[in-house]
Design an enzyme around this catalytic site. Structure first.
Site, mmCIF file in Angstrom:
data_model
loop_
_atom_site.group_PDB
_atom_site.id
_atom_site.type_symbol
_atom_site.label_atom_id
_atom_site.label_comp_id
_atom_site.label_asym_id
_atom_site.label_seq_id
_atom_site.Cartn_x
_atom_site.Cartn_y
_atom_site.Cartn_z
ATOM 1 N N GLY A 1 0.868 -1.264 -0.076
ATOM 2 C CA GLY A 1 -0.068 0.056 -0.222
ATOM 3 C C GLY A 1 0.945 1.278 0.042
ATOM 4 O O GLY A 1 1.351 1.705 -1.084
ATOM 5 N N THR B 1 -10.395 1.472 -7.409
ATOM 6 C CA THR B 1 -11.710 2.767 -7.416
ATOM 7 C C THR B 1 -12.108 2.527 -9.140
ATOM 8 O O THR B 1 -11.206 2.420 -9.860
ATOM 9 C CB THR B 1 -11.505 3.783 -7.052
ATOM 10 O OG1 THR B 1 -11.070 4.096 -5.835
ATOM 11 C CG2 THR B 1 -12.493 5.006 -7.530
ATOM 12 N N GLY C 1 -28.549 14.936 18.009
ATOM 13 C CA GLY C 1 -29.035 13.678 17.334
ATOM 14 C C GLY C 1 -29.304 13.394 15.823
ATOM 15 O O GLY C 1 -28.994 12.556 15.331
ATOM 16 N N GLU D 1 -4.680 7.639 -1.765
ATOM 17 C CA GLU D 1 -4.001 8.424 -2.416
ATOM 18 C C GLU D 1 -2.564 9.096 -1.678
ATOM 19 O O GLU D 1 -2.080 9.992 -1.781
ATOM 20 C CB GLU D 1 -4.621 9.558 -3.204
ATOM 21 C CG GLU D 1 -5.478 8.974 -4.417
ATOM 22 C CD GLU D 1 -5.745 9.876 -5.514
ATOM 23 O OE1 GLU D 1 -4.938 10.781 -5.840
ATOM 24 O OE2 GLU D 1 -6.714 9.678 -6.117
#
Ligand SMILES: Cc1cc2nc3c(=O)[nH]c(=O)nc-3n(C[C@H](O)[C@H](O)[C@H](O)COP(=O)(O)OP(=O)(O)OC[C@H]3O[C@@H](n4cnc5c(N)ncnc54)[C@H](O)[C@@H]3O)c2cc1C
Length: 381
Positions: free
Chosen positions: A129, A156, A340, A363
């Protein structure tokens, strides 16, 4: 960086498109985890996929700054759509434009630049990676072909119905005691190449991300992209400019959270008055605005240097790091300001809260940016 009339017109038209076309369908695509084909087609018709490319391949003749500005507007409302464009342009089409032969450009670019097709960029692997040089995928020469074996992960735009190819790094031999890494174009219909089932992600639900596998996947020899042995260096240079685009996207997220909070804080009442009247709330929003502003200045500066032909690597890393942190911090504070309701998926800030984390990872992680900045200062990193 001056925003000329051309840039301003682009920003206005992408902002209208983002608000009127993208925003109304974002929550549904996010909830159902569906790829926004109809939005992608419209972005193609607007010319967004062709922004920084010359007209001879169907591009708009613009530049990378224009792309970053467009991504800022899209990032405000929908990170999945924005990353589909960012990856489609910066990671999909750009390597082919930058390093391809004329034949490769003629074959692939017209459809990619029109948004009729998408391309993936396969650098990351299960064991490689941040340390992308640890690539283990191999491409062996066999007659007139390259035969690929190995796996890529988190890629992607690699498995949509309109994905036409992925470009991948692969070890093609040895250069002294180092691996020789080259880049190869793998068309989507190549036997032996499979985009495995999509990931179940924390965010970016409407963006397409797959692991890829290659089992004796055979492609013609002319699918080598760029010079043999330059694959790793070429991909790294693509990532430098890509950081400016990601920074534009992340700046949009940071600003989108501010805009949502200004409106919400005026409307929401507590103890008899709008929460905007509590200084702890208005100061929190002011701090969010400051972060978005600094992020924008950072990517404008990196883009200005890049377009002037000056060194911009350090500035691109700074822009990527501060903008992704601004996005994450603003999404967290924006969710707090919504109380909330901020924990309900239908609210924009809650989607940004889930979506933003990856901006500090993809990236090049924040730590990788720090490494690059430290190296630019001459420090060992
Ligand atoms: C949704 C999504 C989409 C993606 N799209 C693509 C794509 O299209 N193409 C592609 O090639 N990749 C893609 N990626 C992969 C992404 O770029 C990597 O996940 C990222 O570069 C980090 O690599 P890794 O996951 O292997 O983490 P690692 O490299 O294992 O890092 C783990 C942690 O260790 C830290 N670390 C690692 N090395 C060092 C060091 N030397 N010093 C200090 N800290 C260090 C990292 O910063 C991180 O915090 C995508 C990922 C995701 C989640």
């Amino acid at each position: 960086m001056e925003l000329t009339q051309e840039y301003t017109d682009l920003v206005d038209s992408v902002r209208d498109f983002a608000q009127q076309v993208v925003a109304p369908v974002s929550a549904q695509h996010d909830r159902e985890k569906t790829f926004p084909y109809e939005v992608v087609a419209q972005m193609g018709q607007m010319g967004l996929f062709g922004l920084p490319f010359p007209e001879e391949y169907g591009g708009m003749g613009g530049d990378y700054f224009a792309l970053a500005l467009a991504l800022e507007e899209l990032g405000k409302v929908d990170q999945s759509v924005a990353i589909t464009l960012e990856a489609g342009v910066g990671l999909g089409a750009m390597p082919i434009y930058r390093f391809g032969t004329d034949e490769q450009k003629q074959r692939w670019l017209p459809d990619l630049l029109a948004g009729r097709a998408l391309a993936g960029f396969g650098l990351t692997e299960p064991g490689a990676g941040s340390d992308a040089g640890a690539t283990a995928t191999t491409a062996r020469e066999d007659g007139d072909s390259w035969v690929l074996n190995g796996a890529k992960q988190f890629i992607t735009n690699s498995g949509t119905d309109i994905t036409s190819l992925v470009t991948v790094t692969a070890v093609t031999g040895a250069a002294g005691d180092r691996k020789e890494i080259s880049t190869i174009i793998v068309p989507s219909d190549t036997p032996g190449f499979v985009a495995e089932p999509a990931y179940d992600k924390v965010g970016w639900h409407a963006s397409d991300t797959h692991p890829l596998s290659f089992s004796d996947a055979r492609v013609p020899r002319e699918n080598l992209l760029g010079e043999r042995g330059r694959g790793y260096a070429n991909f790294l240079s693509i990532l430098d400019e890509g950081r400016i685009a990601i920074a534009g996207l992340a700046t949009g997220v940071a600003q989108g959270c501010v805009d949502a909070c200004v409106q919400y804080a005026r409307e929401r009442k507590s103890f008899g008055k709008p929460i905007a009247e509590y200084q702890s709330v208005s100061f929190a929003i002011a701090r969010m605005e400051a972060r978005a502003h600094v992020a924008r200045m950072a990517y404008y500066d990196a883009a200005a240097k890049m377009l002037a032909g000056k060194p911009f690597k350090k500035e691109a890393s700074i822009a990527k790091m501060v903008s992704s942190e601004a996005a994450m911090d603003n999404a967290r504070m924006g969710t707090q300001i919504h109380g909330g309701y901020g924990f309900m998926n239908e609210y924009l800030v809650s989607r940004h809260y889930r979506d933003s984390k990856i901006l500090e990872i993809g990236e090049g992680t924040t730590e990788v940016q720090l490494m690059l900045i430290a190296r630019a200062l001459g420090l060992p990193a």
